[in-house]
Scaffold this motif. Structure first.
Motif, PDB file in Angstrom:
ATOM      1  N   VAL B 119       0.835  -1.197   0.000  1.00  0.00           N
ATOM      2  CA  VAL B 119       0.000   0.000   0.000  1.00  0.00           C
ATOM      3  C   VAL B 119       0.870   1.246   0.000  1.00  0.00           C
ATOM      4  O   VAL B 119       0.668   2.176  -0.790  1.00  0.00           O
ATOM      5  CB  VAL B 119      -0.963   0.014   1.207  1.00  0.00           C
ATOM      6  N   ALA B 120       1.886   1.253   0.886  1.00  0.00           N
ATOM      7  CA  ALA B 120       2.758   2.432   0.958  1.00  0.00           C
ATOM      8  C   ALA B 120       3.425   2.680  -0.385  1.00  0.00           C
ATOM      9  O   ALA B 120       3.424   3.805  -0.897  1.00  0.00           O
ATOM     10  CB  ALA B 120       3.808   2.240   2.054  1.00  0.00           C
ATOM     11  N   ALA B 121       3.961   1.617  -0.993  1.00  0.00           N
ATOM     12  CA  ALA B 121       4.625   1.775  -2.277  1.00  0.00           C
ATOM     13  C   ALA B 121       3.605   2.129  -3.363  1.00  0.00           C
ATOM     14  O   ALA B 121       3.887   2.924  -4.267  1.00  0.00           O
ATOM     15  CB  ALA B 121       5.375   0.499  -2.649  1.00  0.00           C
ATOM     16  N   GLY B 122       2.403   1.534  -3.260  1.00  0.00           N
ATOM     17  CA  GLY B 122       1.343   1.863  -4.219  1.00  0.00           C
ATOM     18  C   GLY B 122       1.024   3.348  -4.170  1.00  0.00           C
ATOM     19  O   GLY B 122       0.832   3.996  -5.205  1.00  0.00           O
ATOM     20  N   LEU B 123       1.001   3.906  -2.971  1.00  0.00           N
ATOM     21  CA  LEU B 123       0.777   5.350  -2.841  1.00  0.00           C
ATOM     22  C   LEU B 123       1.904   6.130  -3.509  1.00  0.00           C
ATOM     23  O   LEU B 123       1.676   7.168  -4.129  1.00  0.00           O
ATOM     24  CB  LEU B 123       0.688   5.752  -1.364  1.00  0.00           C
ATOM     25  N   GLY B 124       3.118   5.603  -3.373  1.00  0.00           N
ATOM     26  CA  GLY B 124       4.262   6.266  -3.995  1.00  0.00           C
ATOM     27  C   GLY B 124       4.113   6.350  -5.507  1.00  0.00           C
ATOM     28  O   GLY B 124       4.521   7.332  -6.126  1.00  0.00           O
ATOM     29  N   VAL B 125       3.532   5.319  -6.091  1.00  0.00           N
ATOM     30  CA  VAL B 125       3.275   5.354  -7.530  1.00  0.00           C
ATOM     31  C   VAL B 125       2.082   6.271  -7.814  1.00  0.00           C
ATOM     32  O   VAL B 125       2.090   7.067  -8.754  1.00  0.00           O
ATOM     33  CB  VAL B 125       3.006   3.931  -8.067  1.00  0.00           C
ATOM     34  N   ALA B 126       1.052   6.162  -6.954  1.00  0.00           N
ATOM     35  CA  ALA B 126      -0.184   6.903  -7.189  1.00  0.00           C
ATOM     36  C   ALA B 126       0.040   8.410  -7.122  1.00  0.00           C
ATOM     37  O   ALA B 126      -0.476   9.152  -7.958  1.00  0.00           O
ATOM     38  CB  ALA B 126      -1.243   6.480  -6.168  1.00  0.00           C
ATOM     39  N   VAL B 127       0.803   8.863  -6.142  1.00  0.00           N
ATOM     40  CA  VAL B 127       1.057  10.301  -6.009  1.00  0.00           C
ATOM     41  C   VAL B 127       1.719  10.830  -7.279  1.00  0.00           C
ATOM     42  O   VAL B 127       1.355  11.887  -7.798  1.00  0.00           O
ATOM     43  CB  VAL B 127       1.934  10.578  -4.774  1.00  0.00           C
ATOM     44  N   ALA B 128       2.681  10.062  -7.790  1.00  0.00           N
ATOM     45  CA  ALA B 128       3.346  10.476  -9.023  1.00  0.00           C
ATOM     46  C   ALA B 128       2.349  10.515 -10.184  1.00  0.00           C
ATOM     47  O   ALA B 128       2.345  11.441 -10.985  1.00  0.00           O
ATOM     48  CB  ALA B 128       4.502   9.536  -9.340  1.00  0.00           C
ATOM     49  N   PHE B 129       1.486   9.505 -10.247  1.00  0.00           N
ATOM     50  CA  PHE B 129       0.458   9.482 -11.298  1.00  0.00           C
ATOM     51  C   PHE B 129      -0.362  10.762 -11.282  1.00  0.00           C
ATOM     52  O   PHE B 129      -0.699  11.317 -12.314  1.00  0.00           O
ATOM     53  CB  PHE B 129      -0.496   8.304 -11.116  1.00  0.00           C
ATOM     54  N   GLY B 138      10.275   2.472  -7.906  1.00  0.00           N
ATOM     55  CA  GLY B 138       9.969   1.961  -6.581  1.00  0.00           C
ATOM     56  C   GLY B 138      11.084   1.113  -6.004  1.00  0.00           C
ATOM     57  O   GLY B 138      11.499   1.300  -4.852  1.00  0.00           O
ATOM     58  N   THR B 139      11.630   0.213  -6.814  1.00  0.00           N
ATOM     59  CA  THR B 139      12.660  -0.694  -6.317  1.00  0.00           C
ATOM     60  C   THR B 139      13.838   0.076  -5.726  1.00  0.00           C
ATOM     61  O   THR B 139      14.248  -0.155  -4.585  1.00  0.00           O
ATOM     62  CB  THR B 139      13.147  -1.607  -7.457  1.00  0.00           C
ATOM     63  N   GLY B 140      14.343   1.009  -6.519  1.00  0.00           N
ATOM     64  CA  GLY B 140      15.490   1.778  -6.061  1.00  0.00           C
ATOM     65  C   GLY B 140      15.174   2.595  -4.829  1.00  0.00           C
ATOM     66  O   GLY B 140      15.977   2.691  -3.887  1.00  0.00           O
ATOM     67  N   GLN B 141      13.986   3.197  -4.820  1.00  0.00           N
ATOM     68  CA  GLN B 141      13.621   4.039  -3.693  1.00  0.00           C
ATOM     69  C   GLN B 141      13.401   3.208  -2.436  1.00  0.00           C
ATOM     70  O   GLN B 141      13.769   3.614  -1.331  1.00  0.00           O
ATOM     71  CB  GLN B 141      12.368   4.854  -4.049  1.00  0.00           C
ATOM     72  N   SER B 324       9.694  -7.678  -5.168  1.00  0.00           N
ATOM     73  CA  SER B 324       9.059  -7.131  -6.357  1.00  0.00           C
ATOM     74  C   SER B 324       8.055  -6.040  -5.988  1.00  0.00           C
ATOM     75  O   SER B 324       7.194  -5.683  -6.773  1.00  0.00           O
ATOM     76  CB  SER B 324       8.352  -8.252  -7.128  1.00  0.00           C
ATOM     77  N   ILE B 325       8.206  -5.511  -4.756  1.00  0.00           N
ATOM     78  CA  ILE B 325       7.224  -4.544  -4.267  1.00  0.00           C
ATOM     79  C   ILE B 325       7.152  -3.317  -5.171  1.00  0.00           C
ATOM     80  O   ILE B 325       6.072  -2.821  -5.483  1.00  0.00           O
ATOM     81  CB  ILE B 325       7.572  -4.114  -2.820  1.00  0.00           C
TER      82      ILE B 325
END
Lengths: 499, 413
Positions: B119-129, B138-141, B324-325
């Motif tokens: 969820v936390a990582a999903g938010l990280g993608v979502a905010v950017a979207f 995500g992997t690197g971060q 693979s998060i």
């Protein structure tokens, strides 16, 4: 060839773009389809060209019903289209563009460019076009590019040629030349469908005029009909075609531009030593054919353009080198020319669009949080003040008509304390009622003592609004003239001729 | 008299096209309905079921004499699929075979453990979207965040409660800085964030692998690329069983992001930039700064995911800390329509799939990979809404609304 469109009906969802339209184009006739933007003219032509499939109705050529499932079918049947936005590959030569889609080969897939060149020369000679088959499209002026489109259609033996708003991108001179070409085509037996919303051109060239409004044929007229008659047919009511305004009472110089120059990413000069003064309480309108530096001039003032030389000073403050935010804060209101792209966020509500420029300041923000109540009040008030017709301030702006979208932009830009107001193409694509509203607002802004800069490619609008007209050509101000200057003179200036 | 005629409509569609296909696709996915998401999930489970049935030995055997006794095969299919999905449910939600309530509810807490970083990582993608940006990094971060949190966890000595908080903040900052690089490069040079994030993934992973062989991160006295364990008081305390306080941190993040987009002017500006960078720029919003800030926030969320990994479950840093998060997060964000609570729901679903797949493999012998296939199909269906609509005969989105839109634009006419 005779073209008949019989009972064409085209719907998009619940919206009927074409409603049982009947049009007959006789051989060797120039048939004008006149209507406002959004009336359904282009939809009808896209049906004819096989791009859309009509729900009802039939297309007949010389009395034979046709079924087009794509532009290819339409072309084979002898229909050619000169699009408003040219369908040319800029880096290809004239000959390559003309043969594109039906390339002659020497067998085994080897292109036969010589045949294509010969074809271009032949057609171009027939009409006196003087086209170089090996010239690259991007090096050619717009008017010549349009001729390439015409040659392209003719090279496919088009018997019916459709011109979709062909004069939108042309100078008055080029327009005259195009009208000559259309007459010549007609003499050689080509039927022409001429789509336009410009009364003067339609009256000048058409044999028959069919007026379309809200997807329906509302009447046909002889070219001898007066502009007023045609205009009222187009919009369905009598229209006021002039802008009501008092004589300007210009004050001191507010905006002073000196030696402003800029280049685009390709290194081409877009602004070439522009000198311009605008006084308080006057409307200065920039006239010119699209692409002669007007966009760049407006963007330069507002801070959207980098790499500028020269100076832009607003009441003694230099604007070059400032961010857009700083320029807006200095008291500049800006209506961008491409409203739907730069003026509004379509997916945002009316309320959100109204605070796009000030979401992070008083009275709408406290710290990081947005005072939604204040935002709502402001939006309600501005919607009333500017008569934004909608189902409420939470309506997405993309769902409003162009006129109401522009009212939102105006409401936002005029609600800051202004020292300069810039409006680019302020009425592009608007209906007559909205045009009047926008013009009233612009004049009222002037009368409040604000210097106003209008950029418009519509000569009619420039003449109607301006207190002074500056004509731009190839990045330079060619001349600054009074609004009662003759159209012929303005036309020459727009073509860069300084007499 | 001067005739004022309406000028030509600007080429709206042309300019939209120039804004990029990627943005359009994402916007379309984000604007889809909840019904469509659920339909996509259902369809994917149906396909998963077909695969389970097809690879089941009993089904294959009974298929041999299908025309003689079709009932056998149908029964075998029901057995295989029902058994597999039943086990999935037992492993993810509720285990009726447990001895006590704790054991019975164990699966749901396991689901939440898996869901926390997702969820936390999903938010990280979502905010950017929301800012119109693709965060593939995500992997690197996550690696950057986990390394920073882990290092504070094992190398710094702090009092109990403070230690875990500082470690979490370090994780958030580490990842935010790493992601911020992307924002700065994009804002300054115009480089595309997809390429930047992908490349920074490799750089982060290799740098991390290297640091795991140096005294900075490597456990003393071992040759393996593994860090010392995080000290006990830097670990997220347990709530119940394996479920730790990282879960609460994640929930707080969900609320924070909800507030950001619903109530704050920063979120407003991020959305404006995401929907129309040109209109935002013209309205005086500094698009470059928004890119940097958005990436920093996105990175911070990835940092929470990384911290949940190292301070919640893993305890030692290894090369596989991010798993693979980072990529699953993209799926989660898409399924959640980039809305905070949508991402929460999607993350929990994926956590459940992850948790349940183990039971499914253990008790029914169905490979874990089937869950990956289901996940992939969900994304595939989300990316092709017309396909799902055709299968379920759903109406096109706002067919009426689209008509109004095309009328108001006047572009089609």
């Amino acid at each position: 060839m005779q073209l008949e469109l019989r009972g064409i009906t085209k719907r998009f969802g619940g919206f009927t773009a074409n409603d049982a339209i009947d049009v007959v184009v006789e051989p060797g006739q120039i048939h004008a389809l006149l209507g406002e933007n959004g009336a359904g003219k282009s939809t009808l032509m896209n049906v004819l060209y096989g791009l859309y499939r009509a729900e009802e109705g039939a297309i007949l050529l010389d009395g034979v019903e046709q079924h087009f499932s794509g532009p290819g079918d339409a072309m084979r049947a002898g229909i050619g289209m000169v699009h408003q936005h040219f369908m040319l590959v800029p880096v290809f030569t004239v000959a390559e563009n003309v043969m594109l889609g039906h390339e002659p080969t020497k067998g085994a897939g080897v292109l036969d460019l010589e045949t294509a060149r010969a074809r271009v020369r032949e057609i171009s000679a027939r009409f006196g076009f003087d086209l170089d088959p090996d010239a690259r499209i991007e090096d050619l002026p717009v008017g010549v590019q349009q001729r390439v489109e015409i040659v392209k259609a003719l090279s496919r033996d088009a018997k019916v040629l459709v011109f979709d708003e062909p004069t939108a991108v042309l100078t008055p001179q080029e327009t005259d030349e195009l009208i000559g070409i259309m007459r010549q085509l007609k003499e050689q037996g080509t039927s022409i469908v001429f789509i336009s919303h410009k009364l003067r051109e339609v009256r000048a060239v058409a044999d028959v005029i069919t007026v379309i409004r809200r997807g329906k044929v509302v009447g046909s007229a002889e070219p001898t009909a007066s502009s007023q008659e045609l205009a009222s047919l187009m919009v369905g009511r009598a229209v006021e075609l002039t802008v009501q305004k008092q004589t300007a009472k210009p004050g001191d110089v507010a905006l002073s531009i000196r030696g402003l120059s800029a280049r685009n990413e390709q290194g081409t000069v877009t602004l070439d030593g522009v000198d311009l003064d605008i006084h308080r309480g006057e409307i200065l309108a920039i006239a010119g054919v699209q692409g002669n530096g007007q966009t760049e001039l407006a963007n330069a003032i507002i801070g959207l353009l980098g790499g500028l030389e020269g100076s832009i000073s607003l009441e003694g403050r230099e604007l070059i080198g400032r961010s857009v935010k700083q320029v807006l804060d200095a008291g500049v209101g800006f209506v961008p020319e491409d409203r739907s792209h730069d003026g509004i966020v379509k997916e945002f509500t009316i309320a959100e669009n109204l605070i796009l420029d000030r979401s992070d300041r008083e009275p709408f923000a406290s710290g990081l949080s947005l005072k939604l109540g204040t935002v709502r009040e402001f939006a309600e008030q501005k919607s009333r003040e500017y008569d934004v017709r909608s189902q409420g301030i939470e309506t997405k702006v993309g769902r409003l008509s162009g006129g109401n979208q522009q009212k939102v932009v105006l409401a936002r830009e005029l609600s800051r304390p202004l020292k300069l107001f810039i409006a680019s193409q302020p009425t592009r694509g608007l209906d007559v009622g909205s045009i009047q509203f926008v013009h009233e607002q612009i004049v009222a802004t002037r009368d409040a003592g604000v210097p106003v800069l209008i950029v418009s490619t519509e000569l009619d609008e420039v003449v109607a609004l301006a207190d002074r007209i500056a004509v731009m050509y190839q990045g330079r101000i060619v001349d600054v003239v009074a609004p009662d200057t003759s159209r012929e003179r303005l036309g020459s200036l727009m073509a860069g001729v300084v007499a | 008299m001067s005739a004022v005629t309406p000028p030509a409509v600007p080429p709206v569609e042309e300019r939209d096209r120039r804004d990029g296909k990627v943005g359009t696709v994402v916007r379309e996915i984000m604007s889809g309905s909840v019904v469509l998401s659920i339909a996509a999930i259902l369809l994917s489970f149906v396909i998963g079921g077909i695969l389970i049935a097809a690879s089941d030995e009993d089904v294959q055997e009974t298929a041999g004499y299908f025309f003689a006794r079709p009932g056998d095969m149908l029964g075998a299919i029901l057995d295989a699929v029902g058994g597999a999905y039943g086990a999935l449910l037992r492993g993810a939600v509720f285990n009726p075979r447990g001895d006590n309530l704790g054991e019975m509810l164990g699966p749901i807490s396991e689901t939440l453990v898996y869901a926390t970083p997702l969820v936390a990582a999903g938010l990280g993608v979502a905010v950017a979207f929301r800012a119109g940006l693709f965060n593939i990094g995500g992997t690197g971060q996550i690696v950057a965040g986990a390394a920073a949190a882990g290092w504070v966890g094992f190398a710094v000595d702090l009092p109990p409660v403070l230690h875990v908080i500082v470690a979490l903040v370090a994780g958030i900052l580490g990842a935010a800085v790493w992601a911020g690089i992307v924002g700065i490069l994009k804002a300054r040079t115009g480089a595309h964030e997809v390429i930047l994030t992908i490349m920074l993934n490799y750089i982060a992973l290799r740098l991390f692998d290297y640091l795991l062989t140096t005294p900075v991160l490597q456990q003393p006295g071992t040759v393996n690329p593994i860090s010392p364990p995080v000290s006990g008081d830097a670990m997220f305390p347990s709530i119940v069983g394996r479920l730790h306080w990282g879960f609460v941190a994640m929930l707080l993040a969900v609320f924070a992001i909800w507030w950001l987009f619903a109530k704050s002017n920063l979120g407003f500006k991020i959305r404006a930039v995401g929907l129309s960078p040109s209109a935002a720029r013209t309205a005086g919003i500094n698009v470059g700064i928004i890119y940097v800030v958005t990436f920093a926030i996105a990175g911070g969320l990835m940092g929470i995911a990384g911290s949940a990994q190292i301070l919640g479950t893993e305890r030692t840093l290894t090369g596989g800390i991010a798993g693979s998060i980072g990529f699953d997060a993209i799926t989660v964000a898409l399924l959640g329509r980039s809305k905070p609570f949508g991402v929460l729901a999607a993350g929990i679903l994926f956590g459940a799939l992850r948790a349940g797949s183990r039971t499914m493999q253990a008790s029914e012998g169905v490979p874990v990979d089937i869950v990956l296939v289901v996940q992939s199909f969900i994304v595939l269906f989300l990316a092709a809404p017309p396909l799902v609509r055709a299968i379920f005969r759903l109406p096109a989105p706002g067919s009426r609304a689209t008509a109004i839109l095309s009328r108001s634009k006047g572009a089609k006419a």
